[in-house]
Design a protein around this motif. Structure first.
Motif, PDB file in Angstrom:
ATOM      1  N   ALA A 161       1.378   2.532 -18.396  1.00 16.05           N
ATOM      2  CA  ALA A 161       1.716   1.228 -17.826  1.00 16.05           C
ATOM      3  C   ALA A 161       0.691   0.831 -16.769  1.00 16.05           C
ATOM      4  N   PRO A 162      -0.018  -0.263 -16.941  1.00  9.58           N
ATOM      5  CA  PRO A 162      -0.959  -0.706 -15.914  1.00  9.58           C
ATOM      6  C   PRO A 162      -0.210  -1.188 -14.671  1.00  9.58           C
ATOM      7  N   VAL A 163      -0.812  -0.941 -13.516  1.00 10.41           N
ATOM      8  CA  VAL A 163      -0.218  -1.357 -12.235  1.00 10.41           C
ATOM      9  C   VAL A 163      -1.195  -2.333 -11.572  1.00 10.41           C
ATOM     10  N   PHE A 164      -0.638  -3.423 -11.035  1.00 10.67           N
ATOM     11  CA  PHE A 164      -1.433  -4.456 -10.384  1.00 10.67           C
ATOM     12  C   PHE A 164      -0.872  -4.712  -8.983  1.00 10.67           C
ATOM     13  N   VAL A 165      -1.695  -5.306  -8.115  1.00  9.61           N
ATOM     14  CA  VAL A 165      -1.217  -5.715  -6.795  1.00  9.61           C
ATOM     15  C   VAL A 165      -1.544  -7.189  -6.568  1.00  9.61           C
ATOM     16  N   ASN A 166      -0.720  -7.827  -5.759  1.00  7.90           N
ATOM     17  CA  ASN A 166      -0.917  -9.217  -5.345  1.00  7.90           C
ATOM     18  C   ASN A 166      -0.423  -9.298  -3.906  1.00  7.90           C
ATOM     19  N   THR A 167      -1.331  -9.108  -2.951  1.00  9.43           N
ATOM     20  CA  THR A 167      -0.915  -8.995  -1.552  1.00  9.43           C
ATOM     21  C   THR A 167      -2.103  -9.307  -0.640  1.00  9.43           C
ATOM     22  N   GLY A 168      -1.904  -9.186   0.680  1.00 10.35           N
ATOM     23  CA  GLY A 168      -2.991  -9.359   1.627  1.00 10.35           C
ATOM     24  C   GLY A 168      -3.322 -10.805   1.943  1.00 10.35           C
ATOM     25  N   HIS A 169      -2.345 -11.709   1.846  1.00  5.37           N
ATOM     26  CA  HIS A 169      -2.586 -13.137   2.056  1.00  5.37           C
ATOM     27  C   HIS A 169      -2.674 -13.523   3.532  1.00  5.37           C
ATOM     28  N   GLY A 170      -2.360 -12.592   4.423  1.00  2.00           N
ATOM     29  CA  GLY A 170      -2.463 -12.870   5.851  1.00  2.00           C
ATOM     30  C   GLY A 170      -1.584 -14.018   6.285  1.00  2.00           C
ATOM     31  N   GLY A 211       0.810  -1.208   0.000  1.00  2.92           N
ATOM     32  CA  GLY A 211       0.000   0.000   0.000  1.00  2.92           C
ATOM     33  C   GLY A 211       0.844   1.259   0.000  1.00  2.92           C
ATOM     34  N   ALA A 212       1.870   1.301   0.857  1.00  6.98           N
ATOM     35  CA  ALA A 212       2.743   2.471   0.912  1.00  6.98           C
ATOM     36  C   ALA A 212       3.495   2.652  -0.398  1.00  6.98           C
ATOM     37  N   LEU A 213       3.922   1.547  -1.005  1.00  6.58           N
ATOM     38  CA  LEU A 213       4.640   1.636  -2.278  1.00  6.58           C
ATOM     39  C   LEU A 213       3.722   2.153  -3.379  1.00  6.58           C
ATOM     40  N   LEU A 214       2.480   1.715  -3.372  1.00  6.15           N
ATOM     41  CA  LEU A 214       1.529   2.186  -4.377  1.00  6.15           C
ATOM     42  C   LEU A 214       1.321   3.690  -4.266  1.00  6.15           C
ATOM     43  N   LYS A 215       1.210   4.200  -3.049  1.00  8.95           N
ATOM     44  CA  LYS A 215       1.069   5.649  -2.855  1.00  8.95           C
ATOM     45  C   LYS A 215       2.301   6.385  -3.364  1.00  8.95           C
ATOM     46  N   ARG A 216       3.476   5.823  -3.088  1.00  6.27           N
ATOM     47  CA  ARG A 216       4.722   6.468  -3.507  1.00  6.27           C
ATOM     48  C   ARG A 216       4.810   6.541  -5.025  1.00  6.27           C
ATOM     49  N   LEU A 217       4.293   5.525  -5.715  1.00  2.91           N
ATOM     50  CA  LEU A 217       4.386   5.513  -7.170  1.00  2.91           C
ATOM     51  C   LEU A 217       3.375   6.449  -7.813  1.00  2.91           C
ATOM     52  N   GLY A 218       2.306   6.796  -7.073  1.00  2.59           N
ATOM     53  CA  GLY A 218       1.329   7.747  -7.588  1.00  2.59           C
ATOM     54  C   GLY A 218       0.511   7.228  -8.744  1.00  2.59           C
ATOM     55  N   ALA A 219       0.123   5.956  -8.697  1.00  3.52           N
ATOM     56  CA  ALA A 219      -0.690   5.391  -9.778  1.00  3.52           C
ATOM     57  C   ALA A 219      -2.041   6.091  -9.834  1.00  3.52           C
ATOM     58  N   SER A 220      -2.431   6.511 -11.016  1.00  2.53           N
ATOM     59  CA  SER A 220      -3.698   7.224 -11.170  1.00  2.53           C
ATOM     60  C   SER A 220      -4.873   6.267 -10.989  1.00  2.53           C
ATOM     61  N   GLY A 221      -5.880   6.727 -10.251  1.00  2.00           N
ATOM     62  CA  GLY A 221      -7.080   5.929 -10.037  1.00  2.00           C
ATOM     63  C   GLY A 221      -6.925   4.801  -9.049  1.00  2.00           C
ATOM     64  N   ALA A 222      -5.834   4.773  -8.276  1.00  2.00           N
ATOM     65  CA  ALA A 222      -5.574   3.643  -7.386  1.00  2.00           C
ATOM     66  C   ALA A 222      -6.540   3.623  -6.201  1.00  2.00           C
ATOM     67  N   PRO A 223      -7.109   2.460  -5.882  1.00  2.00           N
ATOM     68  CA  PRO A 223      -7.943   2.341  -4.688  1.00  2.00           C
ATOM     69  C   PRO A 223      -7.070   2.231  -3.454  1.00  2.00           C
ATOM     70  N   GLY A 270      -5.353  -7.773  -8.376  1.00  2.08           N
ATOM     71  CA  GLY A 270      -5.969  -7.161  -9.545  1.00  2.08           C
ATOM     72  C   GLY A 270      -5.343  -5.836  -9.912  1.00  2.08           C
ATOM     73  N   SER A 271      -6.014  -5.124 -10.806  1.00  4.82           N
ATOM     74  CA  SER A 271      -5.524  -3.843 -11.311  1.00  4.82           C
ATOM     75  C   SER A 271      -5.833  -2.722 -10.329  1.00  4.82           C
ATOM     76  N   VAL A 272      -4.892  -1.784 -10.200  1.00  3.33           N
ATOM     77  CA  VAL A 272      -5.081  -0.650  -9.291  1.00  3.33           C
ATOM     78  C   VAL A 272      -4.763   0.678  -9.967  1.00  3.33           C
ATOM     79  N   GLY A 273      -4.859   0.729 -11.285  1.00  2.77           N
ATOM     80  CA  GLY A 273      -4.606   1.985 -11.970  1.00  2.77           C
ATOM     81  C   GLY A 273      -3.430   1.890 -12.907  1.00  2.77           C
ATOM     82  N   SER A 274      -2.796   3.019 -13.141  1.00  2.00           N
ATOM     83  CA  SER A 274      -1.695   3.047 -14.100  1.00  2.00           C
ATOM     84  C   SER A 274      -0.752   4.194 -13.766  1.00  2.00           C
TER      85      SER A 274
END
Length: 575
Positions: free
Chosen positions: A481-490, A317-329, A473-477
């Motif tokens: 370049a599309p950006v995806f995440v694969n995390t939260g496996h607990g 999550g922190a990395l996604l914010k740092r990258l500034g992907a547009s439209g990211a949830p 899944g997808s979290v923006g771009s």
């Protein structure tokens, strides 16, 4: 020239491919392609004679199994990680268990959360440091509003997780077979034994509720104290104290570190690029026609890619914010810290398979401490290593040896001495080991139980999601370049990693219009992949969706309003 610019826009690169390459295009035409939509970018890769290039951030179990699924579908893959070696964080020293038995999600009431905050003797602890953390607020509100707070939602989450675990374990087995990885396993199941009658009854009732009656015989068996001793003779001295147990006969013991190292070596031989010890600091639109994004590393290096996957565990999550992907949830994860200690038990009289100290993995269910005999492999052929793992603490963001809480380590090792004998640990016992700083203070190291430190102590942050399901899944771009995440496996990272890798590889393939087949070992079709993707969609944690799910959960059909109570704190922590 204008005619070439016009042709590139309206006909696409495939139409030009027979007569010219991208390198022959004018600067104006290359600018058009840089501004083109994703569909045209996919065509650009084809025009240059290459497959789309995907950068995967993270070389733990989740990142590596995803890289394998992407590579099998024909993508070019580069894997990047800030640690100097693969599996350097949460995949380094987990409980080494492939478990379908723990597919029920974690849940808790507000009174129980307060009890965890006030007590240090529970399997789960919530520190005051975590309670005042804004990230915990973001996580906790979503957990209480739309997490598995009713029996109906808990059972639905269990069903999804169990199907995903089934897919994942078959995929892991296929990877090991196809790539001829030398990753041994102990297929003796997992025995949970109880001394507390109330916890035993509550756990049996919860287990029976979690699966349809027709599946009970294939999943588990409720066993007596005598049967517990028969399944694991080392418990004979406690026979009069044990009231019963639950035997999960299909679970396996497999060292995730061995798997990661061998899979990484195989992928590298297949052409996957690895960049270890490199931290991603930014992503910018690419200035070249051959890629969509330029990944900036702290070392000053750059990686050109057409798509990016963040598989960075709790830091995603922190990395996604740092990258500034547009439209990211939002990616509202919180780390649940687990402790583990790997000891050389070669001096203990063997009672198990392969001349090991245990016949199978066991769990002291009263304290939720797991004991896993690590299968012997080439890295330690003469030693009998035992993994002790426990607890699930919400207590900040530290990981690795430096985040060990001595009081937790002492609790865990005291349980180990109680079950396996006081001669298990080096001189001084649990208290001495817990109080001694780990030798490997700045690096997790390559060897388990080195001569300089016979107890490899470790902590990892399990990336917990508010509803108990991974985010895939997808979290923006970033640019095109599309950006995806694969995390939260607990606490099921090992068990679910390859399954979510398959699901996301399908999503990535669809984004690039790839027609690659699902990797072997997959047991579901594309329609079922799409169903998994719908349940794991990261956008479900946007506030409008959270509130909608909260209303549906409390006003929905039969059973929706019935609270899902945890079973006497037994469901609290698997390492």
């Amino acid at each position: 020239p204008f005619w070439l610019k016009h042709l590139a826009r309206h006909l696409g690169i495939p139409a030009l491919r027979p007569i010219l390459s991208v390198g022959m295009l004018s600067k104006a035409a290359r600018d058009v392609l840089r501004r083109a939509p994703l569909e045209t970018r996919a065509c650009t890769a084809q025009a240059t004679g290459t497959q789309p290039h995907i950068a995967v951030i993270g070389t733990g179990l989740v990142g590596l199994t995803l890289a394998s699924s992407l590579r099998q579908r024909g993508f070019r893959v580069t894997v990047i990680d800030r640690q100097p070696t693969v599996a350097g964080e949460c995949s380094y020293a987990n409980a080494a268990l492939l478990m379908r038995s723990f597919s029920r999600p974690k849940t808790a009431t507000i009174p129980q959360l307060l009890r965890w905050a006030l007590s240090r003797s529970e399997p789960v602890h919530v520190s005051w440091r975590a309670l005042v953390d804004p990230a915990m607020t973001a996580f906790g509100l979503r957990f209480l509003l739309s997490g598995p707070q009713t029996e109906q939602v808990a059972l639905e989450t269990t069903r999804i997780t169990d199907r995903l675990a089934q897919l994942s374990i078959k995929r892991i087995e296929a990877i090991i077979k196809e790539k001829n990885l030398q990753v041994p396993s102990i297929k003796g199941g997992v025995l949970m034994f109880f001394r507390d009658p109330a916890k035993f009854r509550a756990s049996v009732e919860e287990t029976e509720r979690s699966f349809p009656p027709e599946q009970h015989a294939d999943r588990f068996r409720v066993v007596s104290a005598e049967e517990c001793v028969e399944l694991e003779p080392i418990l004979a001295k406690q026979k009069d104290q044990i009231v019963g147990g639950i035997f999960w006969h299909s679970d396996q013991t497999v060292c995730s570190l061995t798997f990661c190292r061998q899979l990484a070596a195989s992928l590298e031989a297949e052409g996957v690029d690895f960049m270890q010890g490199e931290e991603v600091v930014a992503v910018q639109p690419s200035s070249t026609v051959s890629s969509s994004a330029s990944i900036q590393l702290r070392s000053g290096k750059q990686v050109e890619a057409d798509g990016i996957v963040l598989a960075a565990g709790v830091g995603t999550g922190a990395l996604l914010k740092r990258l500034g992907a547009s439209g990211a949830p939002p990616v509202p994860l919180y780390g649940m810290r687990g402790h583990s200690c790997t000891v050389d038990a070669s001096h203990i009289a063997p009672s198990g398979l392969d001349d090991h100290v245990l016949k199978r993995s066991i769990c002291d269910a009263d304290s939720m401490v797991f004991f896993s005999p690590l299968p012997r492999d080439a890295s330690h052929p003469e030693r009998r290593l035992l993994r002790i793992a426990a607890f699930g603490d919400f207590d900040g963001w530290g990981y690795g040896p430096d985040a060990i809480r001595p009081w937790r380590m002492k609790q865990m090792l005291s349980v180990a001495e109680k079950n396996l004998g006081e001669d298990l640990l080096p001189s001084g016992g649990a208290a001495a080991v817990a109080a001694t700083p780990s030798v490997q203070r700045t690096s997790l190291g390559d060897e388990l139980c080195p001569a300089a430190d016979p107890t490899t102590r470790w902590t990892g942050l399990r990336p917990m999601s508010p509803d108990g399901l991974p985010l895939v899944g997808s979290v923006g771009s970033v640019g095109k370049a599309p950006v995806f995440v694969n995390t939260g496996h607990g606490s099921l990272g090992w068990t679910l990693s390859a399954g979510t890798g398959e699901v996301l590889a399908e999503v990535v393939g669809a984004s690039f219009h790839s027609a690659g087949a699902a990797a072997s070992g997959a047991v579901v079709g594309r329609a079922e992949f799409a169903e998994f993707a719908r349940h794991l969609e990261p956008s479900r944690f946007r506030w409008p969706e959270v509130l909608r799910r909260a209303l549906r959960m409390r006003l929905g059909g039969p059973g929706a309003g019935k609270s899902a109570e945890p079973a006497a704190d037994v469901a609290g922590a698997k390492a």
